[in-house]
Design a protein around this motif. Structure first.
Motif, PDB file in Angstrom:
ATOM      1  N   ARG A 334       0.818  -1.222   0.000  1.00 47.49           N
ATOM      2  CA  ARG A 334       0.000   0.000   0.000  1.00 47.49           C
ATOM      3  C   ARG A 334       0.845   1.263   0.000  1.00 47.49           C
ATOM      4  O   ARG A 334       0.296   2.364  -0.020  1.00 47.49           O
ATOM      5  CB  ARG A 334      -0.932  -0.014   1.203  1.00 47.49           C
ATOM      6  N   GLY A 335       2.140   1.123   0.086  1.00 46.35           N
ATOM      7  CA  GLY A 335       2.991   2.301   0.108  1.00 46.35           C
ATOM      8  C   GLY A 335       2.832   3.124   1.368  1.00 46.35           C
ATOM      9  O   GLY A 335       2.950   4.350   1.349  1.00 46.35           O
ATOM     10  N   LEU A 336       2.584   2.435   2.496  1.00 43.55           N
ATOM     11  CA  LEU A 336       2.357   3.121   3.772  1.00 43.55           C
ATOM     12  C   LEU A 336       3.325   2.549   4.815  1.00 43.55           C
ATOM     13  O   LEU A 336       2.991   1.618   5.548  1.00 43.55           O
ATOM     14  CB  LEU A 336       0.910   2.932   4.231  1.00 43.55           C
ATOM     15  N   PRO A 337       4.522   3.096   4.879  1.00 39.98           N
ATOM     16  CA  PRO A 337       5.540   2.464   5.717  1.00 39.98           C
ATOM     17  C   PRO A 337       5.252   2.481   7.208  1.00 39.98           C
ATOM     18  O   PRO A 337       5.845   1.700   7.955  1.00 39.98           O
ATOM     19  CB  PRO A 337       6.801   3.284   5.404  1.00 39.98           C
ATOM     20  N   GLY A 338       4.360   3.350   7.653  1.00 40.58           N
ATOM     21  CA  GLY A 338       4.067   3.402   9.079  1.00 40.58           C
ATOM     22  C   GLY A 338       2.792   2.693   9.468  1.00 40.58           C
ATOM     23  O   GLY A 338       2.289   2.849  10.579  1.00 40.58           O
ATOM     24  N   MET A 339       2.285   1.887   8.561  1.00 38.92           N
ATOM     25  CA  MET A 339       1.014   1.193   8.814  1.00 38.92           C
ATOM     26  C   MET A 339       1.220   0.004   9.741  1.00 38.92           C
ATOM     27  O   MET A 339       2.155  -0.772   9.569  1.00 38.92           O
ATOM     28  CB  MET A 339       0.483   0.701   7.464  1.00 38.92           C
ATOM     29  N   ALA A 340       0.359  -0.126  10.729  1.00 38.85           N
ATOM     30  CA  ALA A 340       0.417  -1.306  11.583  1.00 38.85           C
ATOM     31  C   ALA A 340       0.037  -2.527  10.761  1.00 38.85           C
ATOM     32  O   ALA A 340      -0.736  -2.440   9.817  1.00 38.85           O
ATOM     33  CB  ALA A 340      -0.519  -1.150  12.779  1.00 38.85           C
ATOM     34  N   GLU A 341       0.578  -3.650  11.157  1.00 34.54           N
ATOM     35  CA  GLU A 341       0.386  -4.867  10.382  1.00 34.54           C
ATOM     36  C   GLU A 341      -1.058  -5.366  10.554  1.00 34.54           C
ATOM     37  O   GLU A 341      -1.507  -5.557  11.687  1.00 34.54           O
ATOM     38  CB  GLU A 341       1.398  -5.900  10.883  1.00 34.54           C
ATOM     39  N   PRO A 342      -1.818  -5.558   9.452  1.00 39.80           N
ATOM     40  CA  PRO A 342      -3.248  -5.821   9.570  1.00 39.80           C
ATOM     41  C   PRO A 342      -3.687  -7.235   9.212  1.00 39.80           C
ATOM     42  O   PRO A 342      -4.827  -7.437   8.804  1.00 39.80           O
ATOM     43  CB  PRO A 342      -3.814  -4.843   8.538  1.00 39.80           C
ATOM     44  N   VAL A 343      -2.843  -8.224   9.363  1.00 37.79           N
ATOM     45  CA  VAL A 343      -3.202  -9.551   8.873  1.00 37.79           C
ATOM     46  C   VAL A 343      -4.406 -10.125   9.622  1.00 37.79           C
ATOM     47  O   VAL A 343      -5.207 -10.852   9.066  1.00 37.79           O
ATOM     48  CB  VAL A 343      -1.982 -10.490   8.936  1.00 37.79           C
ATOM     49  N   GLN A 344      -4.540  -9.796  10.883  1.00 37.02           N
ATOM     50  CA  GLN A 344      -5.742 -10.160  11.624  1.00 37.02           C
ATOM     51  C   GLN A 344      -6.316  -8.885  12.235  1.00 37.02           C
ATOM     52  O   GLN A 344      -5.584  -7.957  12.562  1.00 37.02           O
ATOM     53  CB  GLN A 344      -5.430 -11.154  12.738  1.00 37.02           C
ATOM     54  N   ALA A 345      -7.638  -8.892  12.448  1.00 35.69           N
ATOM     55  CA  ALA A 345      -8.269  -7.707  13.031  1.00 35.69           C
ATOM     56  C   ALA A 345      -7.668  -7.404  14.393  1.00 35.69           C
ATOM     57  O   ALA A 345      -7.437  -6.249  14.751  1.00 35.69           O
ATOM     58  CB  ALA A 345      -9.780  -7.919  13.139  1.00 35.69           C
ATOM     59  N   ARG A 346      -7.417  -8.441  15.170  1.00 33.12           N
ATOM     60  CA  ARG A 346      -6.851  -8.195  16.505  1.00 33.12           C
ATOM     61  C   ARG A 346      -5.428  -7.680  16.413  1.00 33.12           C
ATOM     62  O   ARG A 346      -4.993  -6.883  17.228  1.00 33.12           O
ATOM     63  CB  ARG A 346      -6.921  -9.461  17.353  1.00 33.12           C
ATOM     64  N   ALA A 347      -4.686  -8.164  15.407  1.00 32.70           N
ATOM     65  CA  ALA A 347      -3.332  -7.644  15.230  1.00 32.70           C
ATOM     66  C   ALA A 347      -3.388  -6.165  14.875  1.00 32.70           C
ATOM     67  O   ALA A 347      -2.609  -5.357  15.402  1.00 32.70           O
ATOM     68  CB  ALA A 347      -2.601  -8.431  14.143  1.00 32.70           C
ATOM     69  N   TYR A 348      -4.314  -5.810  14.012  1.00 36.84           N
ATOM     70  CA  TYR A 348      -4.405  -4.398  13.656  1.00 36.84           C
ATOM     71  C   TYR A 348      -4.869  -3.571  14.853  1.00 36.84           C
ATOM     72  O   TYR A 348      -4.408  -2.444  15.058  1.00 36.84           O
ATOM     73  CB  TYR A 348      -5.328  -4.181  12.456  1.00 36.84           C
ATOM     74  N   ALA A 349      -5.759  -4.128  15.648  1.00 37.72           N
ATOM     75  CA  ALA A 349      -6.223  -3.406  16.835  1.00 37.72           C
ATOM     76  C   ALA A 349      -5.053  -3.053  17.738  1.00 37.72           C
ATOM     77  O   ALA A 349      -4.870  -1.898  18.130  1.00 37.72           O
ATOM     78  CB  ALA A 349      -7.237  -4.255  17.598  1.00 37.72           C
TER      79      ALA A 349
END
Lengths: 570, 91
Positions: A334-349
C-alpha cells in the motif's frame, strides 16, 4: 642475580558508573567516563542523563538522574544495526541467516543468542554496588539495574484527563475481584508471568487496551497489582524488539528506512532483503518470547505514564515499531511504511493502539536515543490513509464494503477482534488528539459492531441475541448479489446446526457458553468506547447490550467481566 | 666382577642476568580486587630456573607465582605515589 624495582600505580576510579560483564567469551568493562553523552531525558517528572558505550554487539547505557539521587544501567545485546545499505547488518557486520548477496547466502557468522549465564558487576566511583546474575541474554533484548524503582506519581484520573486511556469505572466490572497477583521481577530476562508463546490462543490478563493487572491497579490500587504491573513492564526488556539505528542511536525510523521486516526470508522486494538480522529461529528455552502482534501486550504504556520512566517509554516505542515491522507485505503493497500490520483484526487493533499511543505522547523534542512525536505522527498518518482506503470505496472486497471489516486479510468475522478494534478506534476519536479525518473511517468501521447488534425493529439482519459470534466464515469474493447481514446470519446457522434461535426467548441475549458471556462484556466495552468517540449510532446497541449483560440470569453465570473492560460510556 | 661407580651430575641453573616486568595496565583503578593480575615477569637467560623473591615496602600486598605472574594479594586502595616492589630472580 638480577633484580628490578617496580612501581604500581593505583589511581582513583573514574567518576560515575561502570559495569563489567563476565561473559563466557571474556570480560567486557564499560565505564560512564568513557561513554558518550547522548542527551538528557526531561519529562514531566524525570530528568535523567544518558551516556552510551558499545563494544561489539553489546551496548550499555549509564543513566544517572540529573540530581544524582538515582542511578540506572541498561544492558542491551544485538540492538544496533546498520541501515545504510542492504542487506542490513548488525553492529559487527553480521547478516541475517536468510539474507542473500548476489543470490548467494550472506556469509557467517550470524547473530546468536547468549545462552551461557554471565555476571554483571556494577560499580559507582569504584565501589561495587550491585551484581546481577544473568541466566541468558536474547538477541535484541535488554535488562536494567536501577538503584530504586521510580515512584508512581499519577493515577487513573490523571491518565483519563490527559486522554491517555479510556475512563474505567468499577461499576462496569461485574463478577470481578482483585487476586493476589503474586508476580515479582525475577531479574534479567524475566518474564513476570507473561505468556511467552504469544500466539497461544485464548484470553489472558495481559491482552486488552490496558492489561487486567494495570486496570486492577488503576481502579483498586492494590499493592500486588502495582508490583506485578511494574514487573511486567520490566519484562518487556526480555522481548526481542529493541532495534536501534547505529546512525542515530534511536529506534530505527520506519519512514526513513521503510518496509523493514522481522519476518526472515520472505520479504525480498526491489531486489533487497528487508529483514533485520535475527538469531536463527528456534526457541532456546520456554522463557524466550515468541512474538505475536495479534496478542501483543501493552505492558509498558501505563507504567510509563504513571512514573514518567523513560525506560518504559523506550519499550512503548520499540513495541510500536514492532507493530509496524512484524511483517512488511501489507505496508509495502500500500505504500504506507508506518502502517500497523493488519493480517488479523486483533493484530491491527493492538498495532494501531501502539502506533497511535506513541504518536500522541512521544516527546516533541526528545534526546537522540528516543524517537520524536513527529516521527510517530508519520505512523498515525499512514494508518489514517490505510483506514481511508479500506473504508472510502477504494476496496471492492465484500468484507469491507458490506460488513465494514478493516483488516481485509481476515478470512472470517471474529467479533471479539472487531471489538478490540472498536475500543481503540473509539479512543482515537474521544481523545481529540488526532486528525479530524479519522471520524469518517471510524464511523464507517463501527458499522460492523452495529450490524451485529442491530435492533430487529430496523429490519431483518444478524440476530443480535447472538452478538459476538466466533469466526463466521464469509463467502468467497465477489459476494452474491444482495448479500448482507441477514444472509450471513443464515449461512452461520446453516454451518452451526446447534445454534437454534427458534428456542430462544425474544430479544434476549442467549450465550451458548461462558466464553460468549465474556465476549459480550467486551462488546459492551467496545460500544462504550464508540459512545465516548461520539458515535451516536452506538447508543441504542449499547443500551440493549448493557441491559442484557447486567441482567440477573447473565450475572448469575458468574463470569468475570474484567477490570480491563470496565470502560464507561459517560 | 668389574668395578662400578655411581655418578651424580648436577647442572645448575644459570644465574639470572636480566629481569623485565610487563605491567598488565599502565595503572589500575581502585579498588583493585585481590587476585587481579598486575603484570608478568620474565628473566634472562630463558634457561634460568631459580626462584622469585619479592621485597620492598609494599611486598605484603602482592604475590608472585613461579611462572612470573604478579597478582594483588589483597584489595588495593588508591596509592598516588605507587606501590613499591623489588623483584629478584635468585640466584
Amino acid at each position: 642475580m638480577a633484580s628490578i624495582n617496580i612501581t604500581i600505580h593505583v589511581v582513583p576510579p573514574p567518576a560515575g558508573l561502570s559495569v563489567s560483564l563476565a561473559l563466557q567469551t571474556g570480560t567486557l568493562v564499560f565505564d560512564q567516563a568513557n561513554a558518550a553523552d547522548i542527551g538528557d531525558y526531561i519529562g514531566p517528572v524525570v530528568h535523567q542523563k544518558c551516556f552510551v558505550q558499545s563494544q561489539g554487539e553489546w551496548t550499555v547505557f549509564f543513566r544517572p538522574d540529573a540530581d544524582g539521587n538515582r542511578d540506572e544501567i541498561v544492558v542491551e545485546y544485538g540492538t544496533r544495526y546498520n541501515f545504510s545499505s542492504f542487506p542490513i547488518r548488525s553492529a559487527t557486520g553480521m547478516y541475517d541467516p536468510a539474507a542473500k548477496i548476489g543470490g548467494q547466502p550472506a556469509p557467517p557468522p550470524y547473530p546468536a543468542q547468549v545462552i551461557a549465564p554471565y555476571v554483571a558487576t556494577i560499580s559507582k566511583n569504584g565501589a561495587v554496588i550491585a551484581t546481577a546474575n544473568v541466566p541468558y541474554h536474547w538477541w535484541r533484548a535488554r535488562w536494567r539495574w536501577q538503584s530504586a524503582p521510580r515512584p508512581v506519581v499519577k493515577g487513573l484520573a490523571d491518565l483519563v484527563a490527559a486522554k491517555q486511556i479510556l475512563p474505567l469505572d468499577l461499576a462496569m466490572a461485574w463478577n470481578t475481584t482483585s487476586p493476589n497477583w503474586n508476580i515479582t521481577w525475577s531479574g534479567p530476562m524475566g518474564t513476570a508471568g507473561l505468556t511467552t508463546g504469544m500466539g497461544t490462543t485464548g484470553d489472558r490478563p495481559e491482552i486488552g487496551f490496558v492489561t487486567e493487572i494495570q486496570a486492577d491497579y488503576l481502579l483498586n490500587g492494590t499493592a500486588s497489582s502495582l508490583t506485578a504491573m511494574l514487573a511486567q513492564a520490566e519484562a518487556a526488556g526480555s522481548m526481542g524488539i529493541f532495534i536501534r539505528d547505529m546512525a542515530t542511536g534511536a529506534f530505527v525510523d520506519f519512514t526513513a528506512h521503510p518496509y523493514l521486516s522481522l519476518t526472515s526470508g520472505n520479504d525480498v522486494f526491489g531486489g533487497k532483503t528487508h529483514t533485520i538480522p535475527a538469531a536463527p529461529s528456534g526457541r532456546p528455552n520456554p522463557n524466550y518470547f515468541v512474538l505475536d502482534l495479534a496478542h501483543w501486550p501493552a505492558v509498558s504504556y501505563v507504567p510509563w505514564l504513571l512514573t514518567d520512566d523513560p525506560y518504559f517509554l523506550e519499550s512503548v516505542q520499540a513495541g510500536g515499531l514492532f507493530s509496524i515491522i512484524f511483517t512488511n507485505g501489507p505496508a509495502q503493497a500500500r505504500g504506507l511504511p508506518g502502517m500497523a500490520e493488519p493480517v488479523q483484526a486483533r493484530a491491527y487493533a493492538w498495532g494501531l493502539r501502539e502506533v497511535m499511543r506513541a504518536a500522541a505522547f512521544s516527546p516533541v523534542a526528545p534526546p537522540s536515543w528516543l524517537n520524536s512525536k513527529a516521527q510517530w505522527s508519520n505512523g498515525a498518518n499512514d494508518n489514517l490513509s490505510y483506514m481511508q482506503y479500506e473504508t472510502d470505496g477504494g476496496s471492492t472486497d465484500g468484507r469491507n464494503t458490506i460488513f465494514h471489516m478493516i483488516a481485509s486479510e481476515n478470512k472470517a468475522l471474529a467479533a471479539f477482534e472487531v471489538d478490540y478494534q472498536d475500543v481503540v478506534l473509539g479512543w482515537i476519536l474521544w481523545s481529540g488528539l488526532f486528525d479530524a479525518g479519522w471520524v469518517p473511517p471510524v464511523t464507517w468501521a463501527a458499522g460492523c459492531r452495529f450490524g451485529l447488534t442491530a435492533d430487529p425493529g430496523d429490519g431483518p439482519g444478524w440476530d443480535r441475541r447472538y452478538p459476538v459470534p466466533y469466526n463466521v466464515l464469509f463467502p468467497a469474493n465477489p459476494f452474491p448479489p444482495g448479500y448482507g447481514w441477514l444472509q450471513l446470519w443464515n449461512d452461520f446457522l446453516a454451518a452451526n446446526p446447534s445454534v437454534n434461535p427458534g428456542s430462544w426467548p425474544p430479544n434476549t441475549f442467549v450465550p451458548a457458553n461462558n466464553v460468549q458471556t465474556g465476549y459480550a462484556y467486551w462488546a459492551r466495552a467496545s460500544l462504550a468506547s464508540l459512545i465516548r468517540g461520539g458515535l451516536a449510532g452506538a447508543a441504542n446497541p449499547y443500551a440493549w447490550l448493557y441491559g442484557q449483560v447486567t441482567s440477573a440470569p447473565i450475572l448469575a453465570r458468574n463470569v468475570p467481566s474484567g477490570f480491563k473492560w470496565a470502560i464507561s460510556p459517560s | 666382577m668389574a668395578a662400578s661407580a655411581g655418578v651424580v651430575i648436577i647442572v645448575n641453573s644459570p644465574p639470572s642476568t636480566a629481569i623485565t616486568y610487563t605491567p598488565a595496565a599502565p595503572s589500575f583503578n581502585a579498588p583493585v580486587p585481590a587476585g587481579t593480575v598486575m603484570g608478568n615477569v620474565a628473566v634472562q637467560p630463558p634457561e634460568w630456573k631459580g626462584a622469585f623473591v619479592l621485597s620492598g615496602p609494599d611486598q605484603g600486598s602482592f604475590a608472585l607465582s613461579t611462572d612470573g605472574v604478579l597478582t594483588a594479594a589483597v584489595p588495593l586502595a588508591v596509592n598516588t605515589d605507587g606501590y613499591k616492589l623489588i623483584i629478584t630472580a635468585a640466584p
